[in-house]
Design a protein around this motif. Sequence first.
Motif, PDB file in Angstrom:
ATOM      1  N   HIS A  33      -5.732 -24.290  34.535  1.00 47.77           N
ATOM      2  CA  HIS A  33      -4.569 -24.723  34.204  1.00 47.77           C
ATOM      3  C   HIS A  33      -3.250 -24.126  35.165  1.00 47.77           C
ATOM      4  CE1 HIS A  33      -5.547 -25.939  29.742  1.00 47.77           C
ATOM      5  NE2 HIS A  33      -6.359 -26.225  30.776  1.00 47.77           N
ATOM      6  N   GLY A  34      -3.095 -24.929  36.342  1.00 48.13           N
ATOM      7  CA  GLY A  34      -2.131 -24.428  37.361  1.00 48.13           C
ATOM      8  C   GLY A  34      -2.204 -23.023  37.727  1.00 48.13           C
ATOM      9  N   GLY A  35      -3.335 -22.630  37.969  1.00 52.08           N
ATOM     10  CA  GLY A  35      -3.442 -21.327  38.635  1.00 52.08           C
ATOM     11  C   GLY A  35      -4.190 -20.292  37.613  1.00 52.08           C
ATOM     12  N   LEU A  36      -4.033 -20.526  36.343  1.00 49.30           N
ATOM     13  CA  LEU A  36      -4.570 -19.740  35.329  1.00 49.30           C
ATOM     14  C   LEU A  36      -6.005 -20.206  35.259  1.00 49.30           C
ATOM     15  CD1 LEU A  36      -1.785 -18.754  32.651  1.00 49.30           C
ATOM     16  CD2 LEU A  36      -2.804 -17.300  34.566  1.00 49.30           C
ATOM     17  N   THR A  48     -14.454 -17.083  22.073  1.00 51.32           N
ATOM     18  CA  THR A  48     -13.033 -16.428  22.250  1.00 51.32           C
ATOM     19  C   THR A  48     -12.644 -16.768  23.496  1.00 51.32           C
ATOM     20  OG1 THR A  48     -13.548 -14.527  21.081  1.00 51.32           O
ATOM     21  CG2 THR A  48     -11.879 -14.233  22.783  1.00 51.32           C
ATOM     22  N   GLN A  49     -11.514 -17.316  23.433  1.00 51.06           N
ATOM     23  CA  GLN A  49     -10.785 -17.522  25.065  1.00 51.06           C
ATOM     24  C   GLN A  49     -10.452 -16.485  25.634  1.00 51.06           C
ATOM     25  OE1 GLN A  49      -8.134 -21.438  25.552  1.00 51.06           O
ATOM     26  NE2 GLN A  49      -6.504 -19.797  25.657  1.00 51.06           N
ATOM     27  N   LEU A  50     -10.854 -16.517  26.968  1.00 53.87           N
ATOM     28  CA  LEU A  50     -10.204 -15.706  27.878  1.00 53.87           C
ATOM     29  C   LEU A  50      -9.261 -16.253  29.002  1.00 53.87           C
ATOM     30  CD1 LEU A  50     -13.901 -14.315  29.153  1.00 53.87           C
ATOM     31  CD2 LEU A  50     -12.762 -13.730  27.099  1.00 53.87           C
ATOM     32  N   VAL A  51      -8.710 -15.292  29.488  1.00 54.11           N
ATOM     33  CA  VAL A  51      -7.724 -15.773  30.333  1.00 54.11           C
ATOM     34  C   VAL A  51      -7.566 -14.916  31.601  1.00 54.11           C
ATOM     35  CG1 VAL A  51      -5.191 -16.290  30.981  1.00 54.11           C
ATOM     36  CG2 VAL A  51      -5.958 -16.393  28.577  1.00 54.11           C
ATOM     37  N   VAL A  52      -7.749 -15.667  32.800  1.00 54.71           N
ATOM     38  CA  VAL A  52      -7.883 -14.775  34.147  1.00 54.71           C
ATOM     39  C   VAL A  52      -6.685 -15.270  34.957  1.00 54.71           C
ATOM     40  CG1 VAL A  52      -9.199 -14.367  35.895  1.00 54.71           C
ATOM     41  CG2 VAL A  52     -10.307 -15.021  34.001  1.00 54.71           C
TER      42      VAL A  52
END
Length: 604
Positions: A33-36, A48-52
């Motif tokens: 999503h736009g770089g993330l 569980t959602q992870l964000v990098v």
Amino acid sequence: MHAYRSHHCGALRQSEVGEAVRLSGWVHRKRDHGGLLFIDLRDHYGLTQLVVEPEMGFFADVEAVRQESVIRVEGKVVARDADVINPNLPTGEVEIRISSFEVLSTADELPLPVFGEPDYPEDIRMTYRYLDLRRETLHANIMLRAAVTREIRHGMEGQGFTDFQTPILTASSPEGARDFLVPSRLHPGKFYALPQAPQIFKQLIMVSGFDRYYQIAPCFRDEDARADRSAGEFYQLDMEMSFVERQDVFDAVGTMTRDVFAKFAGEGKVSSYPFALIPFDEAMQKYGTDKPDLRCPIEMQTVSDHFRGAGFKVFASILDADPDHEIRAIPAPKGGSRAFCDRMNSWAQKQGLPGMGYMIFAGDPDTGYEAKGPLAKNIGPERSEAVREQLGMKAGDAAFFLAGKPEDFLAVAAKARVLIGEEMKLTDKDSFALAWIIDFPMYEWDEENKKVEFGHNPFSMPQGGLDALNAAKTDADYLAIKAFQYDLVCNGYELGSGAIRNHRPDIMYKAFEIAGYGAEVVEEKFGGMLNAFKFGAPPHGGCALGLERIVMLLADQENIREVTMFPMNQQAEDLLLGAPAEPNPQQLKETHIRVAPQIMEKKA
């Protein structure tokens, strides 16, 4: 902190916001999503959602990791913005901003996608069953099965039943299906059989002085697979009770079954206890089957008298040809359209019947009713009105008719009844309708051998005991004898069957004699149980319920393989491990077996 995880992937909530956590699991899905980068991390317990973030040094590694690879991450729990909360996910209010990332196991390119659960051919699903089992629906089905099994055990133990294990290597069974044979190394030329059911052993447990037995028993039958029957092996709740009558068994099994369905049925309605008792003859008359789907309110009726000597010569001649011939009517409330009737007639032809005659009813109580269609025209308004009155039809309703020997058309009639109920939206799909089918015939007519044969279970107690057997003199008399046999049915499936057992040798000898088996045959085939009965056997009875069928219904599945962890395919093959397989020469030598070459039939 634990080496692999501080929490399960389904455990984190708003209360953990700000905490540093460690999670391990499978990469369920990735999104950019736009770089993330977002990863849904999955384990047995949830997602569980992870964000990098792009500035993280391992961003490229995360970007490259394949779905279903196993990873370990660390990070901080943060609250999601209100507009991106996922209300369908228990962890949907939070996510993990990860600070470290490690691949524990890399996944190759997947032969079977896990995310999204698209339909896939059975052979691929069976070959890669471990991937199939990662899918949410199948995973949940297997966990439901475990929960149902646990609840069954709880219900049985709560009623004083004790879990006993019976042998797996045993002798051939009289259950009726083909045995699986196991060669004996120590006894050349002799074979064990895998049990088709623990039937004889559970009766011997009662003779041994134990009072209430149950077991979640593995059973083995060399049968072809069906949607509601596994190939090769299955599990059943097996139970037996001493010093009981039929109602005692019903109370024990019925209350437990009602409680299990009530607990796992969700919003579905479950029949109240006690369940309906439907005699076999009544079930065949009203529903055309001994495992009726009672969610459909339609009941068939015999209307032969209205067609005798009538203008419709086809039906009249059928009735005149044989006194056993009947005409059955299947009411179709709200089915009074020509298009629907023609469609049902075409459907019957595809089922192998010439078709189904029909009448369509119009009019009202004040001005009178009128029956339309070729049948009504041929038998006339007076007879048509008599049919309508008997069936209780109104304007806009229809009725379908089948004629001949009932056993030749009842299977199709039973299907037609269910189909009409579904098409007219009369069937309560959100319910579980349980009932006992009782009073099965002790004997049936074997047309091929022109003789009386056992109809259900040869070890059942005939109603009336020895007096009833001795009083019968003709084949018709024998066929009229009922047995203390019963089936538990639900939504068109047989969940299980049982009986009050024949515990007396004198009645057993006589029962087998009627079916053409002399005392020597009984002693040779069933000597173990017969001899035990000669040393004092209590009156006893029980039943067995198919575990997979119960779970299949509760999981709203149409195929039993969807609730079995490692099933065989429809050809009774284990595609995962490659069974059945050819034995090696050493195995054959040790078990004293020589495999005969397969003889191929010559083509005509």
